[in-house]
Write a protein that holds these residues in place. Structure first.
Motif, PDB file in Angstrom:
ATOM      1  N   LEU A  99       7.753  -4.337   5.922  1.00 50.44           N
ATOM      2  CA  LEU A  99       6.099  -4.309   6.012  1.00 50.44           C
ATOM      3  C   LEU A  99       5.090  -2.497   6.161  1.00 50.44           C
ATOM      4  N   ASP A 100       5.721  -2.317   7.909  1.00 47.77           N
ATOM      5  CA  ASP A 100       5.358  -0.940   7.556  1.00 47.77           C
ATOM      6  C   ASP A 100       4.720   0.530   6.093  1.00 47.77           C
ATOM      7  N   LYS A 101       6.791  -0.199   6.014  1.00 52.40           N
ATOM      8  CA  LYS A 101       6.664   1.064   4.741  1.00 52.40           C
ATOM      9  C   LYS A 101       5.664   0.529   3.525  1.00 52.40           C
ATOM     10  N   LEU A 102       5.951  -0.470   3.585  1.00 47.71           N
ATOM     11  CA  LEU A 102       5.167  -1.701   2.170  1.00 47.71           C
ATOM     12  C   LEU A 102       4.433  -0.895   2.305  1.00 47.71           C
ATOM     13  N   GLU A 103       3.459  -1.371   3.610  1.00 54.44           N
ATOM     14  CA  GLU A 103       2.091  -0.847   4.158  1.00 54.44           C
ATOM     15  C   GLU A 103       1.668   0.392   3.687  1.00 54.44           C
ATOM     16  N   ARG A 104       2.406   1.365   4.391  1.00 56.81           N
ATOM     17  CA  ARG A 104       1.956   2.712   3.733  1.00 56.81           C
ATOM     18  C   ARG A 104       1.320   3.044   2.812  1.00 56.81           C
ATOM     19  N   ALA A 105       2.727   1.988   1.951  1.00 52.93           N
ATOM     20  CA  ALA A 105       2.653   2.225   0.606  1.00 52.93           C
ATOM     21  C   ALA A 105       1.549   1.981  -0.600  1.00 52.93           C
ATOM     22  N   GLY A 106       1.211   1.296   0.325  1.00 57.71           N
ATOM     23  CA  GLY A 106      -0.440   0.460  -0.842  1.00 57.71           C
ATOM     24  C   GLY A 106       0.119  -1.049  -1.325  1.00 57.71           C
ATOM     25  N   LEU A 107       1.466  -1.695  -0.755  1.00 58.84           N
ATOM     26  CA  LEU A 107       1.583  -2.001  -1.884  1.00 58.84           C
ATOM     27  C   LEU A 107       2.247  -3.983  -0.814  1.00 58.84           C
ATOM     28  N   VAL A 108       1.445  -3.548   0.395  1.00 60.48           N
ATOM     29  CA  VAL A 108       1.342  -4.869   1.152  1.00 60.48           C
ATOM     30  C   VAL A 108       0.202  -4.695   1.740  1.00 60.48           C
ATOM     31  N   THR A 109      -0.203  -5.201   1.914  1.00 60.71           N
ATOM     32  CA  THR A 109      -1.200  -5.634   3.349  1.00 60.71           C
ATOM     33  C   THR A 109      -1.648  -6.962   4.278  1.00 60.71           C
ATOM     34  N   GLY A 127      11.018   3.656  -4.850  1.00 59.58           N
ATOM     35  CA  GLY A 127      10.117   4.323  -3.491  1.00 59.58           C
ATOM     36  C   GLY A 127      10.133   2.869  -2.215  1.00 59.58           C
ATOM     37  N   VAL A 128      11.250   2.820  -3.130  1.00 63.73           N
ATOM     38  CA  VAL A 128      11.609   1.099  -2.514  1.00 63.73           C
ATOM     39  C   VAL A 128      12.344   1.033  -1.920  1.00 63.73           C
ATOM     40  N   SER A 129      12.545  -0.202  -1.354  1.00 67.94           N
ATOM     41  CA  SER A 129      14.660  -0.268  -0.661  1.00 67.94           C
ATOM     42  C   SER A 129      14.601  -1.793  -1.371  1.00 67.94           C
ATOM     43  N   VAL A 130      15.733  -2.143  -1.310  1.00 72.29           N
ATOM     44  CA  VAL A 130      16.407  -3.286  -2.139  1.00 72.29           C
ATOM     45  C   VAL A 130      15.379  -4.761  -1.455  1.00 72.29           C
ATOM     46  N   ARG A 131      15.664  -4.576   0.207  1.00 68.60           N
ATOM     47  CA  ARG A 131      15.236  -5.556   1.057  1.00 68.60           C
ATOM     48  C   ARG A 131      13.542  -5.564   0.739  1.00 68.60           C
ATOM     49  N   GLY A 132      12.704  -4.104   0.945  1.00 74.73           N
ATOM     50  CA  GLY A 132      11.449  -4.355   0.029  1.00 74.73           C
ATOM     51  C   GLY A 132      11.195  -4.226  -0.421  1.00 74.73           C
ATOM     52  N   GLN A 133      11.654  -4.491  -2.277  1.00 77.00           N
ATOM     53  CA  GLN A 133      11.694  -5.497  -2.946  1.00 77.00           C
ATOM     54  C   GLN A 133      11.923  -6.807  -2.794  1.00 77.00           C
TER      55      GLN A 133
END
Length: 160
Positions: free
Chosen positions: A82-92, A43-49
């Motif tokens: 970061l918006d996507k990662l934050e929405r997924a609860g992976l980053v704050t 559920g993340v992108s390569v950049r997100g990872q």
């Protein structure tokens, strides 16, 4: 009768493209597609990872600005990821107590766990590509790619 090595099969339209640039491009596409397909399962992108991996491995916290500079990501791209990662609860993102305009991304426990699982899965994808070559061949390939990547002309852009 001796064994004749066959030429790789190429699509007819690509037969004239059997050159260095084209081969590097196609190899990059193939490896990139395999990585993108695998990381999509998480559920993340390569950049997100890449962002999660950096946040998980960094001892010192970095502001969004410093993180973007470190990864070579422009503000818009980094903010979107970061918006996507934050929405997924992976980053704050924690506001700086001295300057509320400055925010520091922090990986969550959930983000750390996903990053580890996704990192292991991507390492397996890479191992499968590397398995095509002997250790000696991989050493030559890796050094050749390092030499190409580290040319005297600086290359601008992100890690991905």
């Amino acid at each position: 009768m001796g064994h004749m090595e066959e030429e790789p099969q190429l699509h007819h339209a690509c037969a004239e493209k059997w050159d260095f640039n084209w081969l590097l491009h196609r190899a990059t596409q193939r490896v990139g597609a395999a990585f993108a397909e695998e990381i999509a399962k998480f559920g993340v992108s390569v950049r997100g990872q890449l962002i999660l991996q950096t946040l998980a491995n960094e001892e010192a916290q970095r502001t969004q600005l410093k993180l973007g500079a470190m990864l070579g990501l422009d503000k818009t791209t980094l903010t979107s990821e970061l918006d996507k990662l934050e929405r997924a609860g992976l980053v704050t993102r924690v506001p700086d107590p001295n300057d509320r305009r400055v925010r520091t991304p922090v990986i969550t426990d959930r983000g750390r766990e996903l990053q580890k699982q996704a990192g292991d899965a991507l390492a397996e994808v890479e191992r499968a590509f590397r398995a095509r070559f002997t250790h000696e061949e991989m050493t030559v390939i890796r050094q050749a790619l390092i030499d190409l990547a580290n040319s005297e002309t600086p290359v601008h852009g992100s890690c991905l």
